[in-house]
Design a protein around this motif. Structure first.
Motif, short mmCIF file in Angstrom:
data_model
loop_
_atom_site.label_atom_id
_atom_site.label_comp_id
_atom_site.label_asym_id
_atom_site.label_seq_id
_atom_site.Cartn_x
_atom_site.Cartn_y
_atom_site.Cartn_z
N ALA A 23 -51.17 -12.12 3.08
CA ALA A 23 -52.45 -11.93 3.76
C ALA A 23 -53.60 -12.45 2.92
CB ALA A 23 -52.67 -10.44 4.06
N GLY A 24 -53.37 -12.54 1.59
CA GLY A 24 -54.42 -13.02 0.71
C GLY A 24 -53.88 -13.34 -0.66
N VAL A 32 -51.10 -10.73 -1.89
CA VAL A 32 -51.30 -9.37 -1.39
C VAL A 32 -51.08 -9.30 0.12
CG1 VAL A 32 -52.90 -8.71 -3.24
CG2 VAL A 32 -53.79 -9.76 -1.15
N THR A 33 -50.85 -8.08 0.60
CA THR A 33 -50.65 -7.84 2.03
C THR A 33 -51.14 -6.45 2.39
OG1 THR A 33 -49.04 -7.91 3.84
CG2 THR A 33 -48.29 -6.96 1.77
N THR A 34 -51.16 -6.15 3.67
CA THR A 34 -51.49 -4.81 4.14
C THR A 34 -50.24 -4.09 4.65
OG1 THR A 34 -51.97 -5.67 6.35
CG2 THR A 34 -53.83 -5.47 4.82
N GLN A 35 -49.11 -4.78 4.66
CA GLN A 35 -47.88 -4.23 5.23
C GLN A 35 -46.88 -3.91 4.13
OE1 GLN A 35 -46.42 -6.56 8.55
NE2 GLN A 35 -48.44 -7.51 8.75
N LYS A 60 -57.01 -17.75 2.98
CA LYS A 60 -56.45 -16.59 2.26
C LYS A 60 -56.96 -16.47 0.83
CE LYS A 60 -53.79 -15.88 5.80
NZ LYS A 60 -54.32 -15.21 6.94
N THR A 63 -59.10 -13.46 -0.54
CA THR A 63 -58.88 -12.31 0.35
C THR A 63 -58.04 -11.27 -0.38
OG1 THR A 63 -58.96 -13.72 2.30
CG2 THR A 63 -57.91 -11.58 2.55
N THR A 64 -58.51 -10.03 -0.37
CA THR A 64 -57.77 -8.95 -1.02
C THR A 64 -57.14 -8.03 0.02
OG1 THR A 64 -59.72 -7.54 -1.13
CG2 THR A 64 -59.31 -8.98 -3.00
N ALA A 65 -56.15 -7.29 -0.41
CA ALA A 65 -55.49 -6.29 0.42
C ALA A 65 -54.97 -5.20 -0.51
CB ALA A 65 -54.36 -6.92 1.23
N LEU A 66 -54.53 -4.10 0.06
CA LEU A 66 -54.14 -2.94 -0.73
C LEU A 66 -52.83 -3.08 -1.50
CD1 LEU A 66 -55.13 -0.07 1.71
CD2 LEU A 66 -56.32 -0.79 -0.35
N GLN A 68 -49.92 -5.23 -3.48
CA GLN A 68 -49.55 -6.44 -4.21
C GLN A 68 -48.11 -6.80 -3.91
OE1 GLN A 68 -48.77 -6.33 -8.51
NE2 GLN A 68 -50.37 -7.90 -8.70
#
Length: 83
Positions: A23-24, A32-35, A60, A63-66, A68
């Motif tokens: 995702a980023g 990184v991803t959110t899934q 991407k 772009t950050t996500a929660l 790693q």
């Protein structure tokens, strides 16, 4: 496919190459991803591969996500394929 059985199956294999997307990507977090389930599968595949390639589009970058997936130390500059 995701989940514990997928992780168990992948952890018994050896790959010459893993191709992952995200995702980023940031210099501090890597891919990184959110899934969570997707992160587990990608992380396992990268750990079991001799080489990993990240395929991401230019939007991407930064772009950050929660969650790693692949730390920056495991991303080779030459392995990024950007559309």
């Amino acid at each position: 496919m995701t989940g514990p059985w997928t992780i168990e199956f992948l952890s018994k294999l050896s790959f010459s190459m893993a191709v992952v997307s995200a995702a980023g990507i940031t210099p501090s977090a890597g891919l990184v991803t959110t899934q969570r389930d997707l992160a587990d599968v990608a992380t396992t595949a990268v750990q079991r591969a001799s080489r990993s390639i990240a395929v991401i589009d230019a939007s991407k970058f930064g772009t950050t996500a929660l969650i790693q997936m692949v730390p920056p130390a495991h991303i080779e500059k030459s392995s990024l394929t950007v559309d």
